[in-house]
Design a protein around this motif. Structure first.
Motif, PDB file in Angstrom:
ATOM      1  N   GLN A  47     -17.319  11.349  12.677  1.00 15.16           N
ATOM      2  CA  GLN A  47     -17.143  11.245  11.236  1.00 15.16           C
ATOM      3  C   GLN A  47     -16.809  12.599  10.643  1.00 15.16           C
ATOM      4  N   VAL A  48     -16.089  12.545   9.558  1.00 16.66           N
ATOM      5  CA  VAL A  48     -15.705  13.748   8.837  1.00 16.66           C
ATOM      6  C   VAL A  48     -16.177  13.610   7.395  1.00 16.66           C
ATOM      7  N   GLN A  49     -16.724  14.672   6.863  1.00 20.68           N
ATOM      8  CA  GLN A  49     -17.127  14.698   5.463  1.00 20.68           C
ATOM      9  C   GLN A  49     -16.227  15.672   4.712  1.00 20.68           C
ATOM     10  N   LEU A  50     -15.807  15.253   3.539  1.00 16.35           N
ATOM     11  CA  LEU A  50     -14.946  16.070   2.676  1.00 16.35           C
ATOM     12  C   LEU A  50     -15.615  16.197   1.309  1.00 16.35           C
ATOM     13  N   VAL A  51     -15.742  17.417   0.821  1.00 19.42           N
ATOM     14  CA  VAL A  51     -16.367  17.653  -0.474  1.00 19.42           C
ATOM     15  C   VAL A  51     -15.426  18.468  -1.345  1.00 19.42           C
ATOM     16  N   GLU A  52     -14.988  17.853  -2.435  1.00 23.54           N
ATOM     17  CA  GLU A  52     -14.082  18.516  -3.374  1.00 23.54           C
ATOM     18  C   GLU A  52     -14.864  19.226  -4.476  1.00 23.54           C
ATOM     19  N   SER A  53     -14.232  20.251  -5.035  1.00 23.30           N
ATOM     20  CA  SER A  53     -14.777  20.943  -6.200  1.00 23.30           C
ATOM     21  C   SER A  53     -13.622  21.556  -6.979  1.00 23.30           C
ATOM     22  N   GLY A  54     -13.930  22.005  -8.188  1.00 25.79           N
ATOM     23  CA  GLY A  54     -12.936  22.719  -8.976  1.00 25.79           C
ATOM     24  C   GLY A  54     -12.276  21.924 -10.070  1.00 25.79           C
ATOM     25  N   GLY A  55     -12.577  20.643 -10.164  1.00 21.59           N
ATOM     26  CA  GLY A  55     -12.007  19.860 -11.245  1.00 21.59           C
ATOM     27  C   GLY A  55     -12.620  20.241 -12.583  1.00 21.59           C
ATOM     28  N   GLY A  56     -12.050  19.691 -13.622  1.00 26.69           N
ATOM     29  CA  GLY A  56     -12.551  19.967 -14.957  1.00 26.69           C
ATOM     30  C   GLY A  56     -11.489  19.680 -15.991  1.00 26.69           C
ATOM     31  N   TRP A  95      -4.267   7.670   5.811  1.00 25.74           N
ATOM     32  CA  TRP A  95      -5.303   8.707   5.905  1.00 25.74           C
ATOM     33  C   TRP A  95      -6.659   8.052   6.148  1.00 25.74           C
ATOM     34  N   ASP A  96      -7.394   8.572   7.145  1.00 24.31           N
ATOM     35  CA  ASP A  96      -8.651   7.955   7.534  1.00 24.31           C
ATOM     36  C   ASP A  96      -9.834   8.371   6.672  1.00 24.31           C
ATOM     37  N   TYR A  97      -9.887   9.626   6.257  1.00 25.69           N
ATOM     38  CA  TYR A  97     -11.079  10.150   5.598  1.00 25.69           C
ATOM     39  C   TYR A  97     -10.758  10.626   4.187  1.00 25.69           C
ATOM     40  N   TRP A  98     -11.637  10.272   3.274  1.00 20.28           N
ATOM     41  CA  TRP A  98     -11.477  10.598   1.860  1.00 20.28           C
ATOM     42  C   TRP A  98     -12.742  11.226   1.313  1.00 20.28           C
ATOM     43  N   GLY A  99     -12.565  12.212   0.452  1.00 15.47           N
ATOM     44  CA  GLY A  99     -13.690  12.737  -0.282  1.00 15.47           C
ATOM     45  C   GLY A  99     -14.047  11.832  -1.442  1.00 15.47           C
ATOM     46  N   GLN A 100     -15.077  12.230  -2.189  1.00 19.17           N
ATOM     47  CA  GLN A 100     -15.537  11.443  -3.328  1.00 19.17           C
ATOM     48  C   GLN A 100     -14.671  11.643  -4.569  1.00 19.17           C
ATOM     49  N   GLY A 101     -13.917  12.710  -4.593  1.00 22.49           N
ATOM     50  CA  GLY A 101     -13.016  12.952  -5.704  1.00 22.49           C
ATOM     51  C   GLY A 101     -13.579  13.933  -6.712  1.00 22.49           C
ATOM     52  N   THR A 102     -12.672  14.582  -7.412  1.00 24.94           N
ATOM     53  CA  THR A 102     -13.029  15.468  -8.512  1.00 24.94           C
ATOM     54  C   THR A 102     -12.078  15.179  -9.670  1.00 24.94           C
ATOM     55  N   GLN A 103     -12.645  15.090 -10.859  1.00 22.24           N
ATOM     56  CA  GLN A 103     -11.861  14.671 -12.027  1.00 22.24           C
ATOM     57  C   GLN A 103     -11.129  15.850 -12.647  1.00 22.24           C
ATOM     58  N   VAL A 104      -9.865  15.638 -12.948  1.00 21.46           N
ATOM     59  CA  VAL A 104      -9.054  16.609 -13.676  1.00 21.46           C
ATOM     60  C   VAL A 104      -8.568  15.941 -14.958  1.00 21.46           C
ATOM     61  N   THR A 105      -8.827  16.602 -16.086  1.00 20.74           N
ATOM     62  CA  THR A 105      -8.403  16.075 -17.380  1.00 20.74           C
ATOM     63  C   THR A 105      -7.600  17.144 -18.106  1.00 20.74           C
ATOM     64  N   VAL A 106      -6.382  16.791 -18.496  1.00 24.84           N
ATOM     65  CA  VAL A 106      -5.499  17.729 -19.169  1.00 24.84           C
ATOM     66  C   VAL A 106      -5.212  17.208 -20.570  1.00 24.84           C
ATOM     67  N   SER A 107      -5.492  18.034 -21.549  1.00 25.29           N
ATOM     68  CA  SER A 107      -5.268  17.638 -22.944  1.00 25.29           C
ATOM     69  C   SER A 107      -4.033  18.345 -23.506  1.00 25.29           C
ATOM     70  N   SER A 108      -3.394  17.670 -24.433  1.00 27.62           N
ATOM     71  CA  SER A 108      -2.167  18.231 -25.017  1.00 27.62           C
ATOM     72  C   SER A 108      -2.465  19.117 -26.204  1.00 27.62           C
TER      73      SER A 108
END
Length: 123
Positions: free
Chosen positions: A1-10, A110-123
C-alpha cells in the motif's frame, strides 16, 4: 500500500500563486510516476500534471499549461505543484496520485490517491 498526503491548499486571489506538496510513504518507489488531478463541484476529475519515470518527463493539462509546474524531490518522496497565475476556474479539490498504468490523463489509470487539498481562487 501507498499513502499520499497533500498539503498547501488554501485561498488565493486571481493572479496569485499557491504551491501544493504531496508526500508519499509505504510501499513506494521514490522514482515512481506521480501526478495531480483536480475535481470541481459537479465536475469530473481532470488531469492537471504528471511526472513520469524513468526520465521525469512532465505533462500538463491544456488548461494549466504555462501556469503550473510539477516537480519532485525523490530524496523526500515528495511531488510539488507550483500554481501561478491562478484563475477562478482553478477552484477545485486537488488530488495527488501515483501508481500509473496507461495514459496519465485518465483518472482510472492511477492506483493510489491522496485525500485531497482544497484550492479556492476568488476574482
Amino acid at each position: 500500500q501507498v499513502q499520499l498526503v497533500e498539503s498547501g491548499g488554501g485561498s488565493a486571489q486571481a493572479g496569485g500563486s499557491l504551491r501544493l506538496s504531496c508526500v508519499a510513504s509505504g510501499d513506494f518507489g521514490s522514482s515512481s510516476d506521480m501526478g495531480w488531478f483536480r475535481q470541481a463541484p459537479g465536475e469530473g476529475r481532470e488531469g492537471v500534471a504528471a511526472v513520469l519515470a524513468p526520465d521525469d518527463f512532465t505533462f500538463y493539462g491544456e488548461s494549466v499549461k504555462g501556469r503550473f509546474t510539477i516537480s519532485r524531490d525523490n530524496a523526500k518522496n515528495t511531488v510539488y505543484l507550483q500554481m501561478n497565475g491562478l484563475i477562478p476556474d482553478d477552484t477545485a479539490m486537488y488530488y495527488c496520485v501515483t501508481g500509473l498504468l496507461g495514459r496519465w490523463e485518465l483518472s482510472s489509470n492511477w492506483d493510489y490517491w491522496g485525500q485531497g487539498t482544497q484550492v479556492t481562487v476568488s476574482s
